[in-house]
Enzyme design. Structure first.
Site, mmCIF file in Angstrom:
data_model
loop_
_atom_site.group_PDB
_atom_site.id
_atom_site.type_symbol
_atom_site.label_atom_id
_atom_site.label_comp_id
_atom_site.label_asym_id
_atom_site.label_seq_id
_atom_site.Cartn_x
_atom_site.Cartn_y
_atom_site.Cartn_z
ATOM 1 N N ASP A 44 42.582 -63.710 14.469
ATOM 2 C CA ASP A 44 43.758 -64.535 14.732
ATOM 3 C C ASP A 44 43.327 -65.917 15.230
ATOM 4 O O ASP A 44 44.171 -66.800 15.442
ATOM 5 C CB ASP A 44 44.723 -63.858 15.704
ATOM 6 N N SER A 45 42.024 -66.117 15.351
ATOM 7 C CA SER A 45 41.472 -67.461 15.575
ATOM 8 C C SER A 45 41.876 -68.405 14.457
ATOM 9 O O SER A 45 41.774 -69.628 14.615
ATOM 10 C CB SER A 45 39.945 -67.391 15.674
ATOM 11 N N ASP A 83 42.500 -58.824 12.564
ATOM 12 C CA ASP A 83 43.096 -58.845 13.899
ATOM 13 C C ASP A 83 44.575 -58.496 13.844
ATOM 14 O O ASP A 83 45.294 -58.927 12.926
ATOM 15 C CB ASP A 83 42.965 -60.244 14.513
ATOM 16 N N LYS A 113 41.584 -54.774 14.448
ATOM 17 C CA LYS A 113 41.076 -55.019 15.798
ATOM 18 C C LYS A 113 42.246 -55.405 16.685
ATOM 19 O O LYS A 113 43.095 -56.200 16.280
ATOM 20 C CB LYS A 113 40.034 -56.140 15.809
ATOM 21 N N GLU A 115 43.315 -56.343 20.927
ATOM 22 C CA GLU A 115 42.808 -56.723 22.241
ATOM 23 C C GLU A 115 43.405 -55.832 23.326
ATOM 24 O O GLU A 115 44.535 -55.360 23.203
ATOM 25 C CB GLU A 115 43.162 -58.187 22.528
ATOM 26 N N GLU A 182 33.809 -60.034 24.694
ATOM 27 C CA GLU A 182 33.861 -61.498 24.639
ATOM 28 C C GLU A 182 33.738 -62.118 26.023
ATOM 29 O O GLU A 182 34.456 -61.749 26.944
ATOM 30 C CB GLU A 182 35.161 -61.977 23.983
#
Length: 275
Positions: A44-45, A83, A113, A115, A182
């Site tokens: 999602d970057s 993401d 993925k 978070e 991270e």
């Protein structure tokens, strides 16, 4: 050989380091894949490096599906991980499974993925139960940037470090096949790596992790809005691209481009017959 969530876990058992890079389009994915990178992350970057947002929070499921599908067409051997964007899974376990399924069914991802740690173990269990591999992500979780008060290193103190270690163990127990660490101290990442049986993928977490991931615009010096300490620049493509763009502009202005070799010919006697 095609990389999968299973080969990822096998790599850790064999002591083989894993490489992961982001990609958001077909052309880049094809290049990354042909370079032999083990996994491609459609992060999602993309909200920051592709869409120009200040953070990742505005990225939608439609954004992720669109870019993941493009990457899937270029990635043949790399494991493709997508993401889950902000608020696509936090709302409920049901939403988590549905949206993970969309990334696989519509985006052709092979894994997702998400978070977060202890609060999302139930979500991970449900997604895994739906036969979708899940990669965890703890430490600095960009979707929580407002709660953290910015992009800051996590786990420096004893209590915070223990929490991240506990989260890593919980994610493994929940069924995650790997976990991204991270912006955590290298010593903590090394401790986590030795404490769990699934691969750790570091980004700003030191060399003790089982693998590494970088945003490709960071490693190629293409993104100047932010320069993370952990992002080694392997090439200066950003400056080379600007030089090429400027050279093109100048040649167009000077009438140098296109030259004869860039044009197509015809029987010019036909021109005289046109009216």
């Amino acid at each position: 050989m095609k990389n999968t969530s299973v080969t990822f876990k096998e790599a850790k058992a064999k002591g083989q380091k894993l490489s992961m890079l982001t990609a958001y389009d077909y052309t880049t994915a094809k290049l990354v894949d042909e370079a032999g990178i083990d996994a491609i992350l459609v992060g999602d970057s993309l909200g920051m490096v592709m869409l120009g947002y200040e953070d990742t929070l505005s990225v939608t499921m439609e954004d992720m599906i669109h870019h993941t599908a493009a990457v899937a067409r270029g990635a043949k051997n790399a494991l493709l991980i997508a993401d889950m964007p902000f608020m696509s899974y936090q709302t409920s376990v049901y939403d988590a499974v549905v949206n993970a399924g969309r990334l696989v069914k519509e985006g052709h991802a092979q894994a997702v993925k998400l978070e977060g740690g202890l609060d999302f173990c139930e979500h991970i269990q449900a997604i895994v139960k739906a036969s979708i591999p899940v990669c965890g992500h703890i430490g600095l979780t960009p979707q929580s940037v407002n709660a953290f008060g910015g992009f800051k290193v996590q786990g420096k103190g004893e209590e915070a470090a223990q929490r991240i270690l506990d989260e890593a163990r919980a994610l493994e127990k929940a069924g995650a096949f790997a976990v991204v660490l991270e912006c955590v101290p290298a010593a903590l990442a090394d401790k986590i790596t030795k404490s769990i049986g699934i691969p750790t993928i570091g980004i700003g977490a030191g060399a003790g992790c089982d693998g590494q991931v970088l945003v490709y615009q960071d490693m190629l010096a293409m993104y100047s809005d932010m320069a993370p300490k952990f992002a080694k620049q392997y090439a200066q493509l950003g400056s080379q691209m600007k030089e090429a763009f400027a050279a093109y502009k100048q040649e167009v202005a000077d009438g140098v481009f296109p030259a004869a070799e860039h044009t197509f010919k015809m029987d010019e006697t036909i021109i005289d017959k046109l009216y």
